[in-house]
Design a protein around this motif. Structure first.
Motif, PDB file in Angstrom:
ATOM      1  N   HIS A 153      -1.070  -6.206  -8.646  1.00 23.47           N
ATOM      2  CA  HIS A 153      -0.115  -7.286  -8.385  1.00 23.47           C
ATOM      3  C   HIS A 153       0.973  -6.761  -7.455  1.00 23.47           C
ATOM      4  O   HIS A 153       1.509  -5.675  -7.660  1.00 23.47           O
ATOM      5  CB  HIS A 153       0.520  -7.778  -9.689  1.00 23.47           C
ATOM      6  CG  HIS A 153       1.622  -8.784  -9.471  1.00 23.47           C
ATOM      7  ND1 HIS A 153       1.379 -10.117  -9.225  1.00 23.47           N
ATOM      8  CD2 HIS A 153       2.971  -8.637  -9.439  1.00 23.47           C
ATOM      9  CE1 HIS A 153       2.535 -10.751  -9.060  1.00 23.47           C
ATOM     10  NE2 HIS A 153       3.514  -9.878  -9.187  1.00 23.47           N
ATOM     11  N   GLY A 154       1.259  -7.534  -6.409  1.00 21.76           N
ATOM     12  CA  GLY A 154       2.330  -7.140  -5.506  1.00 21.76           C
ATOM     13  C   GLY A 154       1.840  -6.793  -4.113  1.00 21.76           C
ATOM     14  O   GLY A 154       0.776  -7.225  -3.671  1.00 21.76           O
ATOM     15  N   LYS A 155       2.615  -5.984  -3.427  1.00 20.27           N
ATOM     16  CA  LYS A 155       2.400  -5.651  -2.017  1.00 20.27           C
ATOM     17  C   LYS A 155       1.475  -4.448  -1.864  1.00 20.27           C
ATOM     18  O   LYS A 155       1.675  -3.420  -2.506  1.00 20.27           O
ATOM     19  CB  LYS A 155       3.766  -5.354  -1.393  1.00 20.27           C
ATOM     20  CG  LYS A 155       3.787  -5.063   0.077  1.00 20.27           C
ATOM     21  CD  LYS A 155       5.253  -4.892   0.494  1.00 20.27           C
ATOM     22  CE  LYS A 155       5.398  -4.574   1.960  1.00 20.27           C
ATOM     23  NZ  LYS A 155       6.834  -4.463   2.343  1.00 20.27           N
ATOM     24  N   LEU A 156       0.464  -4.592  -1.002  1.00 23.49           N
ATOM     25  CA  LEU A 156      -0.490  -3.511  -0.769  1.00 23.49           C
ATOM     26  C   LEU A 156      -0.598  -3.244   0.732  1.00 23.49           C
ATOM     27  O   LEU A 156      -0.981  -4.119   1.506  1.00 23.49           O
ATOM     28  CB  LEU A 156      -1.869  -3.873  -1.334  1.00 23.49           C
ATOM     29  CG  LEU A 156      -2.965  -2.813  -1.176  1.00 23.49           C
ATOM     30  CD1 LEU A 156      -2.670  -1.601  -2.062  1.00 23.49           C
ATOM     31  CD2 LEU A 156      -4.333  -3.390  -1.519  1.00 23.49           C
ATOM     32  N   ALA A 157      -0.254  -2.029   1.133  1.00 24.47           N
ATOM     33  CA  ALA A 157      -0.326  -1.655   2.546  1.00 24.47           C
ATOM     34  C   ALA A 157      -1.781  -1.487   2.981  1.00 24.47           C
ATOM     35  O   ALA A 157      -2.641  -1.086   2.188  1.00 24.47           O
ATOM     36  CB  ALA A 157       0.445  -0.358   2.780  1.00 24.47           C
ATOM     37  N   LEU A 158      -2.037  -1.800   4.241  1.00 22.55           N
ATOM     38  CA  LEU A 158      -3.370  -1.648   4.822  1.00 22.55           C
ATOM     39  C   LEU A 158      -3.313  -0.619   5.946  1.00 22.55           C
ATOM     40  O   LEU A 158      -2.362  -0.609   6.728  1.00 22.55           O
ATOM     41  CB  LEU A 158      -3.861  -2.988   5.391  1.00 22.55           C
ATOM     42  CG  LEU A 158      -4.086  -4.122   4.391  1.00 22.55           C
ATOM     43  CD1 LEU A 158      -4.250  -5.443   5.131  1.00 22.55           C
ATOM     44  CD2 LEU A 158      -5.316  -3.840   3.537  1.00 22.55           C
ATOM     45  N   GLU A 159      -4.341   0.208   6.040  1.00 22.51           N
ATOM     46  CA  GLU A 159      -4.382   1.222   7.095  1.00 22.51           C
ATOM     47  C   GLU A 159      -4.397   0.588   8.484  1.00 22.51           C
ATOM     48  O   GLU A 159      -3.878   1.154   9.444  1.00 22.51           O
ATOM     49  CB  GLU A 159      -5.618   2.113   6.927  1.00 22.51           C
ATOM     50  CG  GLU A 159      -5.546   3.063   5.742  1.00 22.51           C
ATOM     51  CD  GLU A 159      -6.752   3.984   5.680  1.00 22.51           C
ATOM     52  OE1 GLU A 159      -7.551   3.987   6.646  1.00 22.51           O
ATOM     53  OE2 GLU A 159      -6.894   4.694   4.671  1.00 22.51           O
ATOM     54  N   ALA A 160      -4.962  -0.598   8.585  1.00 25.08           N
ATOM     55  CA  ALA A 160      -5.130  -1.251   9.887  1.00 25.08           C
ATOM     56  C   ALA A 160      -3.853  -1.903  10.413  1.00 25.08           C
ATOM     57  O   ALA A 160      -3.790  -2.282  11.583  1.00 25.08           O
ATOM     58  CB  ALA A 160      -6.235  -2.301   9.798  1.00 25.08           C
ATOM     59  N   LEU A 161      -2.845  -2.041   9.554  1.00 21.77           N
ATOM     60  CA  LEU A 161      -1.621  -2.733   9.955  1.00 21.77           C
ATOM     61  C   LEU A 161      -0.383  -1.900   9.639  1.00 21.77           C
ATOM     62  O   LEU A 161      -0.312  -1.259   8.585  1.00 21.77           O
ATOM     63  CB  LEU A 161      -1.506  -4.082   9.233  1.00 21.77           C
ATOM     64  CG  LEU A 161      -2.577  -5.138   9.513  1.00 21.77           C
ATOM     65  CD1 LEU A 161      -2.382  -6.330   8.595  1.00 21.77           C
ATOM     66  CD2 LEU A 161      -2.550  -5.579  10.977  1.00 21.77           C
TER      67      LEU A 161
END
Length: 202
Positions: free
Chosen positions: A155-163
């Motif tokens: 739940h919540g914010k998940l960083a992506l390697e592509a962005l």
């Protein structure tokens, strides 16, 4: 948890009056027709734009930040998945049943009183270009589904390697605070405009 769907529909009706004023004032090269048939709306068509000069028709899906009245956000949430009766459903961004050509992202919505909207901003996003752009970043429908499946209880914010999480975007899981438990791809509007997939309308 209570869904805000009904109240959102009421707000959308009020907001459409303001949007139509903007379209009449600023759409120089197109005629527009608002769509009221529910079946067409389910296909991602809220508005039909017809060129005044060539034989071209475009389907517009209006998406408004109705949870953020009298507020200004630099981002927009693109729905990847949601739940209905405990079953995961495809969100509107990659839904193959949607006929949408462009999204009209409505932000900076201001109201003097409840459900009386006085101003807003509109950014047009080319759906096909957006999906192709995400694909070039490695964010295909399949890849995003793999990421979402790998964090089933997150739940919540998940960083992506592509962005770049600060200047471009990230994933956001609303699994604890919304009835539909949506998973959204949050993207910066300026980033989309700079990438050539979006254009500020008003």
């Amino acid at each position: 948890m209570k869904s805000s769907f009904k109240s959102d529909l009421d707000k959308e009706k009020q907001l459409s009056k303001l949007l139509d004023k903007y379209y009449k004032r600023h759409l120089k090269r197109y005629c527009f027709k608002r769509v009221y048939a529910l079946e067409e709306q389910k296909k991602g068509i809220d508005l039909v734009l017809s060129s005044k000069f060539v034989d071209a028709v475009f389907y517009i899906d209006e998406k408004a930040q109705l949870d953020y009245i009298n507020d200004s956000l630099p981002t927009f949430a693109f729905e990847l998945f949601y739940e209905k009766n405990g079953i995961k459903k495809q969100g509107w961004l990659f839904d193959p049943n949607k006929k949408t050509h462009f999204y009209a992202l409505v932000t900076n919505i201001y109201a003097d009183e409840e459900n009386t909207f006085t101003s807003c901003s509109i950014t047009f996003i080319n759906r096909k270009k957006l999906i192709e752009f995400l694909k070039c970043r490695g964010l295909t429908k399949k890849r995003l589904q793999e990421i979402v499946t790998s964090v089933k209880t997150f739940h919540g914010k998940l960083a992506l390697e592509a962005l770049n999480v600060k200047s471009e975007g990230y994933l956001f899981f609303s699994r604890k605070n919304k009835a539909e438990k949506p998973v959204n791809l949050i993207l910066k509007l300026d980033f989309l405009i700079e990438a050539g997939v979006g254009k500020k309308f008003v």
